[in-house]
Design a protein around this motif. Structure first.
Motif, PDB file in Angstrom:
ATOM      1  N   ASP A 155      41.443  34.351  32.948  1.00 59.46           N
ATOM      2  CA  ASP A 155      42.106  34.797  34.160  1.00 59.46           C
ATOM      3  C   ASP A 155      42.011  33.730  35.247  1.00 59.46           C
ATOM      4  O   ASP A 155      42.931  33.581  36.066  1.00 59.46           O
ATOM      5  N   GLU A 156      40.923  32.983  35.238  1.00 59.80           N
ATOM      6  CA  GLU A 156      40.771  31.891  36.210  1.00 59.80           C
ATOM      7  C   GLU A 156      41.811  30.799  35.960  1.00 59.80           C
ATOM      8  O   GLU A 156      42.364  30.222  36.912  1.00 59.80           O
ATOM      9  N   GLU A 197      45.057  32.171  37.406  1.00 60.89           N
ATOM     10  CA  GLU A 197      45.079  32.145  38.864  1.00 60.89           C
ATOM     11  C   GLU A 197      45.300  30.720  39.368  1.00 60.89           C
ATOM     12  O   GLU A 197      46.070  30.484  40.313  1.00 60.89           O
ATOM     13  N   GLU A 237      48.530  29.538  41.575  1.00 55.81           N
ATOM     14  CA  GLU A 237      48.373  28.964  42.915  1.00 55.81           C
ATOM     15  C   GLU A 237      49.058  27.606  43.025  1.00 55.81           C
ATOM     16  O   GLU A 237      49.703  27.305  44.038  1.00 55.81           O
ATOM     17  N   LEU A 261      45.643  41.119  36.774  1.00 60.56           N
ATOM     18  CA  LEU A 261      46.406  39.901  37.015  1.00 60.56           C
ATOM     19  C   LEU A 261      47.572  40.138  37.963  1.00 60.56           C
ATOM     20  O   LEU A 261      47.924  39.262  38.762  1.00 60.56           O
ATOM     21  N   THR A 281      46.288  39.853  41.434  1.00 62.67           N
ATOM     22  CA  THR A 281      46.102  38.435  41.783  1.00 62.67           C
ATOM     23  C   THR A 281      47.442  37.762  42.030  1.00 62.67           C
ATOM     24  O   THR A 281      47.612  37.003  42.996  1.00 62.67           O
ATOM     25  N   HIS A 282      48.397  38.034  41.172  1.00 54.87           N
ATOM     26  CA  HIS A 282      49.743  37.474  41.276  1.00 54.87           C
ATOM     27  C   HIS A 282      50.360  37.825  42.635  1.00 54.87           C
ATOM     28  O   HIS A 282      50.927  36.959  43.329  1.00 54.87           O
ATOM     29  N   VAL A 313      48.722  35.816  45.432  1.00 55.46           N
ATOM     30  CA  VAL A 313      49.127  34.405  45.397  1.00 55.46           C
ATOM     31  C   VAL A 313      50.531  34.234  45.989  1.00 55.46           C
ATOM     32  O   VAL A 313      50.780  33.335  46.805  1.00 55.46           O
TER      33      VAL A 313
END
Length: 322
Positions: free
Chosen positions: A244-245, A248, A252, A286, A289-290, A293
């Motif tokens: 997942d990192e 991300e 980004e 995710l 996070t998406h 971002v």
């Protein structure tokens, strides 16, 4: 069940079985990508939100078609009422066409090189659009690589030129050469999508032998200056072995450059047919996070005119689903 969780669960499952009235007019079939060569898929919508699911009579999830598109979804003890959307070409409200349904490259997640695909003639593609022009808002073009990257680009440019008279926004997603963005922009293409596919260069090298991750990145960067921030897209597959990192980080980097990343759950196919689809919980995490971002970068995929970001059927889409 909350929509975003329902969609994540359906994307995790990947397929459904269907009973009730005939569904022929609602079935979509793909000539490219991991779904090529399958029995087809359906687009199910609740309000203005949609999800695309494959058809598999062995699935534990069931749709009951009540007729005229009205459908009941039975999943995990819940029943959700919605509709099957009629497909124009490949997806609702778009003429989404694969130019060359064959490819000389052998990306590990893609079954196309092993299928008896063919290249469509330019006039044939124009007739396909003409047949659906009264029920679409956009034209989207994708393609394998029938002979070479350069030859495919030249052929797709001929296709685009033939479709300009329809007066609809055109999106193009092909593997790019160095001059591809400039040539498509000069033709009047509205949006482009060049797919990084993998979250890291090492994964890309493993999954797509013979292709260049850096070449795609360079094409994306040069495209933003031509088409504008938010008019350039890139699919990133979820489930190739990345963290997942990793995802991300690449999101980004892309968003910071003005490119909208599209997170696409892996459909196990090709030499990855034995892999599992990403879990609903991972997709939900995710998606959050998406969304963050994109918000920080000032990008809104709801403005998309063409291709995957306008459809949203295959992915959790910030702004539409969350």
């Amino acid at each position: 069940m909350e929509w975003v969780r329902l969609k994540a669960r359906l994307l995790e499952a990947g397929s459904v079985r269907v009973s009730g009235e005939p569904i022929d007019r609602y079935v979509s079939r793909s000539a490219a990508g991991p779904s090529a060569g399958t029995t087809g898929s359906l687009f199910f919508s609740v309000g203005d939100r949609r999800v695309r699911v494959g058809i598999d009579e062995a699935s534990l999830i069931e749709f009951v078609h009540r007729g005229e598109g009205a459908a009941d979804l039975s999943i995990d003890g819940d029943t959700i009422r919605g509709r099957f959307e009629p497909v124009a070409l490949h997806c609702p409200r778009q003429a989404y066409i694969t130019v060359s349904g064959t490819c000389v490259f052998h990306c590990r997640y893609c079954p196309v090189p092993g299928l008896p695909g063919r290249r469509k003639e330019v006039d044939e593609i124009a007739r396909m659009v003409e047949d659906v022009v009264d029920r679409v808002d956009a034209i989207s073009i994708t393609s394998g690589v029938a002979a070479s990257i350069e030859e495919e680009e030249a052929y797709v440019c001929k296709v685009v030129a033939a479709l300009l008279p329809f007066g609809l926004p055109i999106g193009v997603s092909i593997y790019p050469g160095p001059e591809t963005p400039a040539r498509l922009h000069a033709l009047g293409v509205a949006e482009v999508k060049f797919n990084l596919e993998a979250a890291t260069e090492a994964l890309f090298a493993d999954m797509c032998p013979g292709l260049s991750w850096e070449a795609v990145r360079e094409a994306l960067s040069s495209s933003v200056a031509l088409f504008g921030r938010g008019r350039v897209y890139s699919n990133i597959l979820v489930g190739l072995g990345e963290t997942d990192e990793d995802l991300e980080r690449v999101m980004e980097e892309l968003a910071g450059a003005g490119v909208i990343p599209v997170l696409r759950p892996l459909t196990p196919a090709g030499s990855l047919a034995g892999r599992s689809r990403p879990s609903a919980d991972r997709l939900l995490s995710l998606c959050g996070t998406h969304a963050r971002v994109l918000r920080r970068a000032g990008l809104d995929p709801r403005r998309a005119l063409t291709m995957c970001a306008a459809c949203t059927g295959c992915d959790l889409a910030p702004g539409r689903d969350l």
